[in-house]
Design a protein around this motif. Structure first.
Motif, mmCIF file in Angstrom:
data_model
loop_
_atom_site.group_PDB
_atom_site.id
_atom_site.type_symbol
_atom_site.label_atom_id
_atom_site.label_comp_id
_atom_site.label_asym_id
_atom_site.label_seq_id
_atom_site.Cartn_x
_atom_site.Cartn_y
_atom_site.Cartn_z
ATOM 1 N N LYS A 183 6.785 3.973 7.862
ATOM 2 C CA LYS A 183 7.919 3.999 6.938
ATOM 3 C C LYS A 183 8.313 2.591 6.511
ATOM 4 C CE LYS A 183 9.136 8.337 6.357
ATOM 5 N NZ LYS A 183 9.297 8.952 5.028
ATOM 6 N N ASN A 184 8.387 1.703 7.525
ATOM 7 C CA ASN A 184 8.733 0.312 7.196
ATOM 8 C C ASN A 184 7.696 -0.302 6.271
ATOM 9 O OD1 ASN A 184 10.961 0.535 8.837
ATOM 10 N ND2 ASN A 184 9.973 -0.384 10.618
ATOM 11 N N THR A 185 6.419 0.008 6.562
ATOM 12 C CA THR A 185 5.356 -0.525 5.706
ATOM 13 C C THR A 185 5.466 0.046 4.303
ATOM 14 O OG1 THR A 185 3.903 -0.728 7.641
ATOM 15 C CG2 THR A 185 2.865 -0.774 5.471
ATOM 16 N N LEU A 186 5.729 1.381 4.231
ATOM 17 C CA LEU A 186 5.880 1.994 2.909
ATOM 18 C C LEU A 186 7.050 1.391 2.148
ATOM 19 C CD1 LEU A 186 5.209 5.761 3.745
ATOM 20 C CD2 LEU A 186 3.724 4.204 2.478
ATOM 21 N N ALA A 187 8.179 1.198 2.883
ATOM 22 C CA ALA A 187 9.336 0.585 2.216
ATOM 23 C C ALA A 187 9.005 -0.818 1.749
ATOM 24 C CB ALA A 187 10.534 0.563 3.179
ATOM 25 N N HIS A 188 8.291 -1.546 2.653
ATOM 26 C CA HIS A 188 7.887 -2.905 2.269
ATOM 27 C C HIS A 188 6.938 -2.863 1.067
ATOM 28 C CE1 HIS A 188 6.940 -7.104 2.615
ATOM 29 N NE2 HIS A 188 5.654 -6.833 2.788
ATOM 30 N N MET A 189 6.007 -1.903 1.102
ATOM 31 C CA MET A 189 5.070 -1.783 -0.018
ATOM 32 C C MET A 189 5.804 -1.408 -1.302
ATOM 33 S SD MET A 189 2.110 -2.621 1.033
ATOM 34 C CE MET A 189 1.119 -2.002 -0.310
ATOM 35 N N GLU A 190 6.794 -0.518 -1.174
ATOM 36 C CA GLU A 190 7.567 -0.156 -2.360
ATOM 37 C C GLU A 190 8.302 -1.365 -2.932
ATOM 38 O OE1 GLU A 190 10.104 2.969 -1.139
ATOM 39 O OE2 GLU A 190 8.512 4.503 -1.083
ATOM 40 N N ASP A 191 8.872 -2.180 -1.993
ATOM 41 C CA ASP A 191 9.529 -3.407 -2.453
ATOM 42 C C ASP A 191 8.534 -4.335 -3.127
ATOM 43 O OD1 ASP A 191 11.911 -2.489 -1.452
ATOM 44 O OD2 ASP A 191 11.756 -3.574 0.446
#
Length: 659
Positions: A183-191
Motif C-alpha cells: 500500500k505504501n509503495t502504491l501510494a508512493h507510486m501514485e505520488d
C-alpha cells in the motif's frame, strides 16, 4: 467388525485401505465390511469430498486409496502469512507461527477458544462477525482491513474461505496477507505518477513553448542577421575587434565616442585604445595578446580607469580570442561596459557605511556589534565612556575582554542568546526577557562607574546581510536604575495612599467608564459587609450600588457624557433600616491614556436628614478638586505606575475629611 456410527465406519474404511495400499473397489470394501454396496458408495463419496481418500478409474470401476496428505500443521508452519482456522461455532481450531508471532500470543491462548471471547475478541466487531457468518454459509470473501497493535497499524488483505473438516463439519480458513508495504509503495507510486504527470505536462508545455519559440527564431533568423550590425552599432557596450597583431579592425559608435576614435583610415592599436599607454598598464598590455593567442578559450577581464581633461570614467573590459572559421586568423574581441556609475555608487556605499558607523558611534546608548565568532566589530563612544575601555582595545576580541568592566566578572551577554536561544544558562543571567520579531529585550544587573550596582535595560537583535544570513548581533544598553528606583518609590507611595483612603469614614467607590468596580475602601466594605477584592472588576449590574439601579444608570451616563461632576442624595433600605446617603460624583482623568474613571464619595446623612446642619462643612468644591488635580497630574511621568494618578486624585478628594 461392523460399526454403527459414521465415524466408526469411516475409521474401518481407512483401516481397510491402509492394509491394502494398492486400493480396493466398492465391491471389495462392501464385502470386507459386510455392508451394502449402496452404503459403501455413500461413505466413500463423503470421505472423498473431505479429502480423506482418493479414487482412480480402473476399467468401468473405481479403485479407492487413502489420500496422501501432509499434516496441516506442517503446511501452516511453512506459510509466511498469518493463518487462522475456525470451526462452524467460531472456535479456533488451528493457527500458524506467523499468526502467533504477529499478535504476540501462544497456542494455549487461542486453540479451542471461541474467537469472540479469546484475546482476539477485541478485533471481532459486529461487522466482522457478520462477514464470518456470510463466509460460513456461502462462498469465499476477500477484504482489506487495518489492524492496530501497540500504536502501529498494519494493512492486511484477508482471504476468508469456507472449508470442510474430516468429520464433514464446516469451517473457515482466514489468511492475512500483510500489504502495508505494498500500500505504501502504491501510494508512493501514485505520488510519483502524479508528480511525473505534472512534470510531463509542464515539460510538454515547455516543449511546446520552446518549439513555438524555435519556430519564431528560425523565421526571424534572416531578419536577425540583417539587424546584427545595427545591434552592435547601437549597443550600450563598447565593442571593438583587433587583429592578432593588435591593430583595430572594427569598433561601434559608442566605442568611437568614448575612446575618441575618428576613423579606420588611421591606425589604432589595442595598446593605446583599450589599454592606456601608462607605466602601470604596460605589463598587462604587453602580455594580453600573447596570453589570449596561446591559451584556448581564455577570457581575461580588467577594470580600467580613463582620465581625460573633462572627466574620469571606468570601463570593465572583457578580452577574448575569436575565430570566424577554422582557416581564418584569430582576432581579439574586446567588450567594454561603462561602470562609472557603479564605481561611484560603491564609493557612496562605502561613504554611507562610514556615515552609519559614525551614527552608531554617536548613539547616546552604549552600543556594540559582534560577529558570528562572538568577536567585537563595532564599539561606540558611549560604550567607551561606560566601560572605560577604548574601541581599539576590544575590536577583534571576544566579549571576555570587556564584560568584567560592565558586570564585575566574565559572563554571557544578551547578544549571545541571539546565537544560542535555547541556552538556559545564558537566560538565567537576565530578568524580564521578552522577544518580538527576533528582537530581545531584558534587564540585568551590572556595575556602574562609581562601583555601585546598577540595573541595565538591554536590547539585542540579529544582524543580517542582504541574503538574510545572520552575520552577527547588535546590542544596546541603558542604565535604568533611576527609573526602577522611582517605580519602587511610587509603589510604596500607592500603598501609603491606599492606607489613608481606607482610614476615611466616608464610603468611597471608584468605577471605570464601563461601570466596573476599580476600588472600594474599608468603610464601604464594613458598611455593606462585602470584600473589595470580590467587587473589583465586576459590573454594577451584578453588584448594585446603594439606591435605585435605574437612577444610577442615568446619573453615571450623564457624568460619562458631560465629563462633569455631580452631587446627589440616595435613599434606600438596608438591613431593615432606612438610610440617606449624600454622594459626590467626581470624574477622574488619567494623564497618559486619557481614560476617565468616576469617584463616588458617600456620606451617611440619615441622622441629619431634615436638619440644616450637614457634615460637609469642610467640603472641597469640584472646581477646587479640578484645579488641584491639574497641578499634580503633569508632575507624573509616563514611566510612573498608572494607578498613581488615580490614587492622588482620591487623596485630594477626601483631603478635608481626613484632617
Amino acid at each position: 467388525m461392523a460399526r454403527t456410527s459414521v465415524e466408526g465406519l469411516q475409521n474401518d474404511i481407512r483401516d481397510l485401505l491402509r492394509r491394502n495400499s494398492k486400493g480396493l473397489s466398492i465391491e471389495e470394501i462392501s464385502t470386507h465390511l459386510s455392508i451394502s454396496r449402496t452404503t459403501t458408495a455413500k461413505y466413500l463419496n463423503a470421505m472423498e469430498q473431505t479429502g480423506q481418500i482418493e479414487s482412480r478409474p480402473y476399467g468401468p470401476a473405481k479403485v479407492y486409496t487413502l489420500a496422501e496428505r501432509i499434516p496441516i500443521n506442517n503446511i501452516l508452519s511453512l506459510l509466511p502469512h498469518p493463518i487462522l482456522m475456525l470451526d462452524d461455532t467460531f472456535v479456533i481450531k488451528q493457527v500458524n507461527e506467523s499468526f502467533l508471532e504477529f499478535f504476540q500470543l501462544s497456542e494455549d491462548d487461542l486453540i479451542g477458544k471461541d474467537i469472540r471471547y479469546s484475546p482476539l475478541g477485541m478485533y471481532v466487531s459486529e461487522e466482522r462477525l457478520e462477514i464470518l457468518n456470510q463466509v460460513m454459509g456461502g462462498g469465499p470473501m476477500f477484504v482489506e482491513e487495518d489492524v492496530t497493535r501497540e500504536g502501529i497499524t498494519t494493512q492486511f488483505y484477508i482471504r476468508l474461505m469456507p472449508t470442510l473438516f474430516e468429520q464433514g463439519t464446516k469451517g473457515i480458513i482466514i489468511i492475512l496477507e500483510d500489504i502495508t508495504q505494498l500500500k505504501n509503495t502504491l501510494a508512493h507510486m501514485e505520488d510519483l505518477v502524479r508528480d511525473r504527470t505534472v512534470e510531463m505536462e509542464n515539460t510538454n508545455k515547455k516543449l511546446g513553448e520552446e518549439n513555438a519559440r524555435y519556430k519564431k527564431v528560425r523565421e526571424e533568423l534572416e531578419f536577425s542577421r540583417h539587424q546584427y550590425e545595427q545591434l552592435v552599432e547601437h549597443s550600450t557596450d563598447l565593442i571593438l575587434k583587433f587583429s592578432s597583431k593588435g591593430e583595430l579592425i572594427f569598433y561601434n559608435t559608442l566605442a568611437a565616442e568614448i575612446l575618441e576614435i575618428s576613423s579606420l583610415h588611421e591606425k589604432y592599436f589595442l595598446k593605446g585604445v583599450c589599454i592606456p599607454d601608462t607605466p602601470d598598464m604596460k605589463e598587462f598590455a604587453d602580455s594580453l595578446i600573447n596570453e589570449l593567442l596561446k591559451t584556448p578559450d581564455l577570457i581575461l577581464k580588467k577594470d580600467i580607469e580613463y582620465v581625460t581633461q573633462n572627466k574620469t570614467i571606468w570601463i570593465s573590459w572583457t578580452f577574448k580570442k575569436i575565430l570566424l572559421h577554422e582557416r581564418s586568423s584569430p582576432e581579439i574581441l574586446c567588450i567594454g561596459t561603462d561602470i562609472t556609475e557603479r564605481v561611484l555608487s560603491e564609493g557612496k556605499i562605502k561613504e554611507s557605511e562610514h556615515n552609519l558607523s559614525e551614527i552608531i558611534n554617536h548613539l547616546p546608548d552604549p552600543t556594540f556589534v559582534i560577529d558570528v565568532d562572538r568577536r567585537v566589530i563595532l564599539w561606540n563612544k558611549a560604550m567607551e565612556e561606560m566601560t572605560g575601555v577604548r574601541s581599539e582595545h576590544v575590536i577583534g576580541k571576544e566579549r571576555t575582554i570587556f564584560t568584567p568592566s560592565i558586570f564585575g566578572y566574565s559572563r554571557p551577554i544578551l547578544a549571545d542568546f541571539v546565537f544560542d536561544p535555547d541556552n538556559v544558562e545564558i537566560k538565567s543571567f537576565f530578568q524580564n526577557m521578552t522577544q518580538e520579531d527576533g528582537v530581545l529585550t531584558a534587564e540585568t544587573k551590572g556595575i556602574g562607574k562609581d562601583g555601585k550596582e546598577v540595573i541595565f535595560w538591554v536590547k539585542a537583535s540579529p544582524l543580517m546581510d542582504v541574503k538574510g544570513t545572520r552575520i552577527g548581533a547588535i546590542q544596546s544598553m541603558r542604565d535604568i536604575t533611576t527609573i526602577r528606583n522611582l517605580e519602587n518609590s511610587l509603589i510604596k507611595s500607592e500603598e501609603f495612599v491606599r492606607n489613608i483612603l481606607n482610614a476615611s469614614k466616608d464610603l468611597i467607590v471608584v468605577l471605570n467608564a464601563e461601570r466596573q468596580y476599580v476600588f472600594v475602601n474599608k468603610a464601604y466594605e464594613n458598611f455593606f459587609s462585602c470584600d473589595g477584592k470580590d467587587l473589583k472588576g465586576t459590573h454594577i449590574d451584578d453588584n448594585p450600588l446603594p439606591g435605585d439601579k435605574d437612577f444610577w444608570l442615568v446619573t453615571l451616563d450623564s457624568v460619562n457624557k458631560t465629563r462633569l461632576g455631580n452631587r446627589v442624595e440616595i435613599f434606600f433600605s438596608y438591613d431593615s433600616r432606612e438610610i440617606w446617603l449624600d454622594c459626590y460624583l467626581i470624574p477622574i482623568f488619567r494623564e497618559v491614556s486619557g481614560e476617565m474613571q468616576i469617584l463616588l464619595d458617600f456620606r451617611d446623612i440619615t441622622r441629619l436628614k431634615g436638619k440644616e446642619t450637614t457634615l460637609w462643612d469642610d467640603e472641597i468644591t469640584l472646581q477646587e478638586i479640578g484645579r488641584q488635580v491639574s497641578r499634580i497630574i503633569p508632575q507624573i511621568t509616563n514611566n510612573c505606575i498608572l494607578q498613581i494618578p488615580f490614587i492622588m486624585i482620591l487623596l485630594i478628594a477626601i483631603y478635608g475629611n481626613i484632617l
